[in-house]
Scaffold this motif. Structure first.
Motif, short mmCIF file in Angstrom:
data_model
loop_
_atom_site.label_atom_id
_atom_site.label_comp_id
_atom_site.label_asym_id
_atom_site.label_seq_id
_atom_site.Cartn_x
_atom_site.Cartn_y
_atom_site.Cartn_z
N GLY A 1 52.49 64.86 -23.39
CA GLY A 1 53.77 64.76 -23.24
C GLY A 1 53.99 63.85 -21.91
O GLY A 1 53.08 63.59 -21.50
N ILE A 2 55.28 63.73 -21.50
CA ILE A 2 55.12 63.05 -20.04
C ILE A 2 55.80 63.43 -19.01
O ILE A 2 56.66 64.39 -19.49
N ILE B 1 48.49 73.06 -20.33
CA ILE B 1 47.77 74.61 -21.71
C ILE B 1 47.24 74.07 -22.74
O ILE B 1 46.36 74.48 -23.45
N ALA B 2 46.76 72.37 -22.83
CA ALA B 2 45.59 72.22 -23.73
C ALA B 2 44.10 72.60 -23.14
O ALA B 2 43.15 72.57 -23.62
N THR C 1 40.26 77.64 -28.48
CA THR C 1 40.64 76.70 -29.46
C THR C 1 40.16 75.34 -28.72
O THR C 1 41.36 74.87 -27.51
N PRO C 2 39.58 74.08 -29.66
CA PRO C 2 39.64 72.97 -29.20
C PRO C 2 40.50 72.52 -28.86
O PRO C 2 41.49 72.29 -29.77
N SER C 3 40.49 72.01 -27.56
CA SER C 3 41.69 71.08 -27.09
C SER C 3 41.60 69.84 -26.48
O SER C 3 40.47 70.25 -25.85
N PHE C 4 42.42 68.76 -26.12
CA PHE C 4 41.80 68.06 -24.78
C PHE C 4 44.03 67.71 -25.15
O PHE C 4 44.39 67.35 -25.52
N PHE C 5 44.33 66.59 -24.39
CA PHE C 5 45.55 66.43 -23.83
C PHE C 5 45.16 64.79 -24.23
O PHE C 5 44.29 64.25 -23.44
N ALA D 1 48.44 67.52 -33.48
CA ALA D 1 49.58 67.11 -32.37
C ALA D 1 50.53 68.50 -31.91
O ALA D 1 51.00 68.35 -32.83
N LEU D 2 50.33 68.38 -30.14
CA LEU D 2 51.11 69.22 -30.42
C LEU D 2 52.02 68.90 -29.23
O LEU D 2 50.69 68.35 -28.18
N LEU D 3 52.57 68.48 -29.96
CA LEU D 3 53.68 66.85 -28.91
C LEU D 3 55.50 68.12 -27.66
O LEU D 3 55.32 69.23 -28.40
#
Length: 325
Positions: free
Chosen positions: A53-54, A64-65, A73-77, A97-99
């Protein structure tokens, strides 16, 4: 500051909170098939959730990440601008992708979406633009639409950013519960925190060992027990048999009570000790140990192995120093 100005400041603050709460209370009713689809997709993936997100959406996306990563839940920004200059290479075919874009029309995403489609990377959109390019390209759309920002000019993201944060929390915690993610799992992601100290450390990791452990043989006298109490300062001494197994304990309090009853320092310790006495298992978790000490209203205890042999000693201060309370 005069009373009128104070009242205005309070009024402004309350209006912001009221508007954001008004918009936020609509979110539970919007959770439906798309939310379920998003959760099921993430639960079934073998890859990571890449959040992007921007602007304000980016700041909240980082949170959120982090929430996803720390709850199973493996995640990164990934910043959209950096993605367009090489960071898209961080995304793999098994990823999701969670946009995040309130309008759903961020130009960076318009350039990223074709690449994600070519890689067969599914997109989950958090957006208020249900008819936007982002929503149209998404496998699942999480609706954060609002009627009004709390900003009186309608410019600064306020109600919309709050809704974004809440939707991210709903997703992360729902996934955590679906995975039956435990306190121990959480602690492994937070080993430096107090929870990690409570749940990852065992008694054997914190206990005193070697010369710091107060003990005397069962043939000793009260005088010898008193010397050992003074030497170690733990407040108790373990009384052991020839096999180094604890048969009783003797404390500072026991010594005072004995002398008040006209006992002597030459009395055999076996006649005045508390038997069998309380002891802590070495393989207990630190959280169990501190709870047990509190429950028994004692501040220290000897530590034994599975065979009942003395291997250490522990008191409340040792636990507190280890960050456990």
């Amino acid at each position: 500051m005069n009373p009128t100005n104070k009242e205005k400041l309070l009024q402004y603050g309350r209006e912001v909170l009221a508007l954001e709460l008004y918009e936020a209370q609509k979110l539970p009713g919007r959770l439906g098939d798309d939310f379920v689809r998003a959760c099921e997709l993430i639960l079934s993936t073998k890859g990571k959730v890449v959040v992007s997100g921007i602007g304000k959406s980016g700041h909240i996306g980082k949170k959120i990440a982090a929430s996803l990563a720390s709850t199973g839940t493996p995640s990164f920004f990934m910043h959209p601008s950096e993605a367009l200059h090489g960071d898209l290479g961080m995304i793999e075919p098994n990823d999701i992708a969670l946009l995040i874009s309130y309008s759903g029309r961020a130009k960076e995403f318009n350039m990223i979406l074709p690449t994600l489609k070519s890689m067969n990377v599914p997109v989950i959109a958090i957006t208020g633009g249900k008819d936007s390019p982002l929503a149209e390209a998404a496998y699942s759309v999480l609706d954060i639409n609002i009627e009004k920002e709390a900003c009186p000019m309608g410019l600064a993201p306020t109600s919309s950013s709050t809704n974004t944060l809440l939707m991210g929390d709903a997703l992360a915690i729902t996934l955590m519960r679906a995975r039956e993610f435990s306190e121990e799992d959480f602690a492994r992601s937070h080993p430096a925190g107090s929870l990690g100290a409570r749940l990852l450390n065992h008694v054997r990791d914190i206990m005193r060992t070697g010369d710091r452990v107060p003990y005397i043989p069962e043939t000793a006298t009260v005088f010898e027990a008193m010397l050992e109490l003074s030497r170690t300062g733990l407040g108790l001494v373990a009384v052991c048999d020839s096999a180094h197994k604890i048969i009783g304990v003797f404390t500072d309090g026991d010594l005072r009570r004995l002398l008040l009853k006209n006992g002597t320092l030459q009395d055999p310790i076996k006649q005045v000790m508390t038997s069998p006495g309380y002891r802590l298992p070495a393989d207990w978790k630190a959280a169990e140990a501190i709870k047990s000490l509190h429950d028994h209203n004692i501040s220290a205890a000897p530590v034994v192995n599975a065979h009942g042999e003395l291997v250490g000693a522990l008191n409340i201060h040792d636990l507190h120093q280890a960050g456990i309370s």
